[in-house]
Design a protein around this motif. Structure first.
Motif, short mmCIF file in Angstrom:
data_model
loop_
_atom_site.label_atom_id
_atom_site.label_comp_id
_atom_site.label_asym_id
_atom_site.label_seq_id
_atom_site.Cartn_x
_atom_site.Cartn_y
_atom_site.Cartn_z
N ARG A 96 -13.84 -10.32 -2.47
CA ARG A 96 -14.13 -8.92 -2.85
C ARG A 96 -12.83 -8.14 -2.99
N GLN A 97 -11.92 -8.38 -2.03
CA GLN A 97 -10.63 -7.67 -2.04
C GLN A 97 -9.79 -8.08 -3.25
N PHE A 102 -15.31 -2.60 -5.65
CA PHE A 102 -15.52 -1.43 -4.79
C PHE A 102 -16.95 -0.92 -4.79
N THR A 137 -15.16 -0.81 -0.46
CA THR A 137 -13.80 -1.16 -0.02
C THR A 137 -13.08 0.00 0.67
N ASN A 243 -19.53 3.48 2.53
CA ASN A 243 -19.63 2.10 2.98
C ASN A 243 -20.59 1.91 4.16
#
Ligand code: NAD
Length: 357
Positions: A96-97, A102, A137, A243
């Motif tokens: 994901r990073q 995001f 994120t 988040n």
């Protein structure tokens, strides 16, 4: 269309359901005249076993060079040792990073044929169709954290941080989605207490007024939303939130349809490939038994076609093929109640046949 799709089967039931997802993609390509080149790469526990790394560099490179990614699930008891050097889930966080994903999209739709499996009454949940946008994120999960001495022992802290740019980009994505649906966006925050939420509300309001005057927009506090979601879920169309609030609300919402095996999700960035997966885990208790429900994976394939490849008719065709399978009474064991059930591969046959019919 020519598209490069990376398949990340992962662990447990992952390889079984992704194999069926691949068949659905092949059927779509054949029916609509596309060419999908698909390659499989390791992630999670199996990647630790083979390469000592839950996300080997060649997997990252293949994902970055692709148009879209279909993931099964990672993890299992074999890799649960708390003293282990690394864990399968590290692979998931890292991908994901690496891809800057995001925005986490989670559609919550109820299926009329299965609605009686919901813990809520039919008249409350039937017809629910919500699309959540959870920021993925930033926020409290990524702010500064630590422990410091305190007269009573220790003090622990987590900082909740959001910047204007982070709020703008997720609100824009959600508002665009609302425009293509029923034209209603709800933003969830805690602006009566948190400064971060006050910035969130201010920025969201500006983006909506300046750029989306045609989209109906309202705000709800997170504590009220937790109630409204189970009291009047049909009133929501697209919901956008940070988040941690999104983490909690989407899990609460996943109970509405009554089965985990039918819920997909997508993680998107500003550009580059999106990552699509069922929301359930690797179900090690049923791995290798050919009884896992592949429908959430098929719905993840529909999201992949819609969001990354912009193939809306193809996405609608996959959703319709899944809906027909359920309407015709086909059930895997997890959704069969006491009735007869079919295997993972048989459900794959049914949906592929529906698609090609
Ligand atoms: P799980 O979702 O894997 O399983 C929960 C229950 O639901 C099990 O009884 C399982 O058999 C059943 N189930 C799940 N998916 C199913 C399907 N498609 N068809 C039929 N039944 C299904 O959750 P868990 O047991 O808490 O976690 C198992 C492993 O999965 C853990 O290692 C966890 O860390 C991992 N996990 C991974 C992801 C991911 O890869 N995104 C998400 C959640 C959990």
């Amino acid at each position: 269309m020519d598209a490069k799709i990376v398949l990340l089967p992962g662990d447990g039931i992952g390889p079984e359901i992704v194999a069926q997802g691949k068949r659905v993609l092949e059927a779509v390509a054949a029916k609509f005249g596309h060419s999908f080149s698909m390659s499989e790469h390791p992630i999670g526990g199996n990647a630790i076993d083979s390469f000592g790394d839950p996300l080997p560099q060649p997997t990252i490179d293949a994902c970055k060079a692709s148009d879209a990614i279909l993931l099964g699930a990672v993890g299992g008891p074999k890799w649960d040792d708390p003293t282990a050097k690394t864990r399968p889930e590290v692979g998931l966080l890292k991908i994901r990073q690496e891809l800057g994903l995001f925005a986490n999209l989670r559609p919550i739709e109820t299926w009329d044929e299965l609605v009686d499996a919901s813990p809520l009454r039919r008249e409350i949940v039937a017809g629910t169709d919500i699309l959540f946008f959870r920021e993925l994120t930033g926020g409290i999960y990524f702010g500064d954290s630590g422990r410091r001495p305190h007269p009573s022992g220790e003090q622990a802290y987590n900082e909740m941080v959001y910047s204007t740019g982070e709020i703008e980009r997720i609100v824009r994505l959600a508002a665009e989605a609302a425009r293509g649906r029923r034209g209603h966006l709800t933003s969830v925050d805690k602006a009566n207490v948190l400064e971060v939420s006050r910035l969130w509300r201010q920025v969201a309001q500006r983006v909506m007024t300046e750029e989306f005057p045609d989209v109906k927009y309202d705000v709800v506090l997170i504590d009220s939303m937790a109630m409204h979601l189970i009291a009047r879920p049909k009133d929501f169309d697209v919901v956008v939130t940070g988040n941690m609030f999104g983490d909690i609300l989407t899990d609460e919402a996943s109970m509405l349809p009554g089965s985990l095996g039918l819920l997909p999700s997508a993680s998107l960035g500003s550009d580059g490939p999106g990552l699509y997966e069922p929301i359930h885990g690797s179900a090690p208790d049923i791995a290798g038994m050919n009884i896992a429900n592949p429908l959430a994976t098929f719905l993840a394939v529909a999201m992949l076609l819609r969001h990354s490849l912009k193939l809306n008719d193809e996405a609608d065709a996959v959703s319709a093929a899944v809906a027909k399978a359920l309407k015709d009474g086909h059930r895997t064991k997890d959704i069969a109640a006491k009735g007869p059930s079919i295997s993972t591969t048989e459900m794959g046959d049914v949906v592929v046949n529906n698609l090609t019919a």
